[in-house]
Design a protein around this motif. Structure first.
Motif, PDB file in Angstrom:
ATOM      1  N   MET A  56      14.039  -8.416   4.683  1.00 42.93           N
ATOM      2  CA  MET A  56      13.526  -7.061   4.602  1.00 42.93           C
ATOM      3  C   MET A  56      13.865  -6.432   3.243  1.00 42.93           C
ATOM      4  N   GLN A  57      15.069  -6.699   2.744  1.00 47.70           N
ATOM      5  CA  GLN A  57      15.454  -6.146   1.447  1.00 47.70           C
ATOM      6  C   GLN A  57      14.577  -6.711   0.338  1.00 47.70           C
ATOM      7  N   TYR A  58      14.298  -7.994   0.428  1.00 48.45           N
ATOM      8  CA  TYR A  58      13.447  -8.631  -0.581  1.00 48.45           C
ATOM      9  C   TYR A  58      12.057  -7.995  -0.560  1.00 48.45           C
ATOM     10  N   LEU A  59      11.525  -7.775   0.626  1.00 55.91           N
ATOM     11  CA  LEU A  59      10.213  -7.141   0.776  1.00 55.91           C
ATOM     12  C   LEU A  59      10.218  -5.753   0.142  1.00 55.91           C
ATOM     13  N   ARG A  60      11.251  -4.973   0.394  1.00 52.11           N
ATOM     14  CA  ARG A  60      11.348  -3.628  -0.197  1.00 52.11           C
ATOM     15  C   ARG A  60      11.429  -3.698  -1.719  1.00 52.11           C
ATOM     16  N   ARG A  61      12.157  -4.693  -2.221  1.00 50.08           N
ATOM     17  CA  ARG A  61      12.281  -4.816  -3.681  1.00 50.08           C
ATOM     18  C   ARG A  61      10.956  -5.213  -4.328  1.00 50.08           C
ATOM     19  N   ILE A  62      10.238  -6.116  -3.696  1.00 52.48           N
ATOM     20  CA  ILE A  62       8.916  -6.494  -4.216  1.00 52.48           C
ATOM     21  C   ILE A  62       7.984  -5.287  -4.184  1.00 52.48           C
ATOM     22  N   LYS A  63       7.989  -4.563  -3.077  1.00 48.14           N
ATOM     23  CA  LYS A  63       7.139  -3.368  -2.964  1.00 48.14           C
ATOM     24  C   LYS A  63       7.512  -2.365  -4.052  1.00 48.14           C
TER      25      LYS A  63
ATOM     26  N   ALA B 120       3.691 -15.963  -2.402  1.00 46.22           N
ATOM     27  CA  ALA B 120       2.796 -14.803  -2.325  1.00 46.22           C
ATOM     28  C   ALA B 120       3.386 -13.613  -3.078  1.00 46.22           C
ATOM     29  N   SER B 121       4.712 -13.474  -3.071  1.00 44.31           N
ATOM     30  CA  SER B 121       5.362 -12.397  -3.832  1.00 44.31           C
ATOM     31  C   SER B 121       5.076 -12.552  -5.318  1.00 44.31           C
ATOM     32  N   GLU B 122       5.239 -13.768  -5.803  1.00 40.76           N
ATOM     33  CA  GLU B 122       4.959 -14.030  -7.213  1.00 40.76           C
ATOM     34  C   GLU B 122       3.482 -13.824  -7.527  1.00 40.76           C
ATOM     35  N   GLU B 123       2.617 -14.228  -6.601  1.00 40.25           N
ATOM     36  CA  GLU B 123       1.184 -14.037  -6.797  1.00 40.25           C
ATOM     37  C   GLU B 123       0.832 -12.552  -6.886  1.00 40.25           C
ATOM     38  N   ALA B 124       1.443 -11.731  -6.045  1.00 45.38           N
ATOM     39  CA  ALA B 124       1.189 -10.284  -6.086  1.00 45.38           C
ATOM     40  C   ALA B 124       1.576  -9.714  -7.449  1.00 45.38           C
ATOM     41  N   LEU B 125       2.709 -10.142  -7.965  1.00 44.05           N
ATOM     42  CA  LEU B 125       3.142  -9.656  -9.276  1.00 44.05           C
ATOM     43  C   LEU B 125       2.240 -10.159 -10.403  1.00 44.05           C
TER      44      LEU B 125
ATOM     45  N   VAL C  16      -7.133  -5.809  -6.280  1.00 41.32           N
ATOM     46  CA  VAL C  16      -7.535  -6.414  -5.006  1.00 41.32           C
ATOM     47  C   VAL C  16      -6.682  -7.652  -4.711  1.00 41.32           C
ATOM     48  N   GLY C  17      -6.494  -8.488  -5.714  1.00 41.98           N
ATOM     49  CA  GLY C  17      -5.660  -9.668  -5.538  1.00 41.98           C
ATOM     50  C   GLY C  17      -4.223  -9.303  -5.229  1.00 41.98           C
ATOM     51  N   MET C  18      -3.727  -8.268  -5.889  1.00 40.29           N
ATOM     52  CA  MET C  18      -2.363  -7.813  -5.641  1.00 40.29           C
ATOM     53  C   MET C  18      -2.214  -7.343  -4.199  1.00 40.29           C
ATOM     54  N   GLN C  19      -3.162  -6.537  -3.744  1.00 33.61           N
ATOM     55  CA  GLN C  19      -3.100  -6.032  -2.368  1.00 33.61           C
ATOM     56  C   GLN C  19      -3.215  -7.169  -1.349  1.00 33.61           C
ATOM     57  N   ARG C  20      -4.079  -8.122  -1.623  1.00 35.57           N
ATOM     58  CA  ARG C  20      -4.247  -9.263  -0.726  1.00 35.57           C
ATOM     59  C   ARG C  20      -2.959 -10.063  -0.636  1.00 35.57           C
ATOM     60  N   ALA C  21      -2.359 -10.339  -1.782  1.00 31.66           N
ATOM     61  CA  ALA C  21      -1.118 -11.114  -1.802  1.00 31.66           C
ATOM     62  C   ALA C  21       0.022 -10.335  -1.141  1.00 31.66           C
TER      63      ALA C  21
END
Length: 117
Positions: free
Chosen positions: A1-8, A63-68, A77-82
Motif C-alpha cells: 500500500m505504501q508503494y502504491l501511495r508513493r507511485i501515485k 506497470a508502475s515503471e510503465e506508468a512513469l 492515457v497510457g499513464m492512466q491505463r498503467a
C-alpha cells in the motif's frame, strides 16, 4: 500500500519516488528471501497462496515503471491505463496476503503449552 501511495504521489508530482525492482521492495525482500521457507511451515495451501503472489507482484512493479515512462513522454492515457493496472494488482496482492494471514492462524503447528499444577 505504501508503494502504491508513493507511485501515485510521483505521478501527481508530489514526490520524486523512484520505483524499485520486484526484488528490492519490502514484499519482494520477503518473497525472495525467507518467504517460501516461512510459507512452507504452514503447508500446501499456504504455498499455493505464496506462489500466487509472485506474478502479480512482478507485474505490479512493471506497470508502475510503465506508468512513469508514459508520464515522462506525455502519454496521459497510457499513464492512466498503467496506473489502473497498478491499482488492480495492488488489490490482488492485498487480497492474497489477507488470505494468507487468515490461513496462518488456522494451520501452523502450535506446540502444546504445559500447564502448571
Amino acid at each position: 500500500m505504501q508503494y502504491l501511495r508513493r507511485i501515485k504521489g510521483r505521478l501527481d508530482g508530489a514526490n520524486q519516488f523512484e520505483p524499485t525492482t520486484c526484488r528490492m521492495c519490502v514484499l519482494g525482500d520477503w518473497l525472495y528471501g525467507e518467504g517460501q521457507r516461512e510459507a512452507n511451515e504452514y503447508g500446501e495451501a499456504m504455498l499455493v497462496l505464496f506462489n500466487a503472489l509472485l506474478v502479480p507482484h512482478e507485474r505490479f512493479h512493471q506497470a508502475s515503471e510503465e506508468a512513469l515512462r508514459c508520464q515522462q513522454v506525455g502519454d496521459e492515457v497510457g499513464m492512466q491505463r498503467a496506473f489502473t493496472e497498478v491499482h488492480t494488482l495492488s488489490n490482488t496482492l492485498v487480497t492474497i496476503l489477507l488470505q494468507m494471514d487468515g490461513l496462518s492462524g488456522k494451520v501452523k503447528y502450535q506446540p502444546a503449552i504445559a500447564e502448571c499444577s
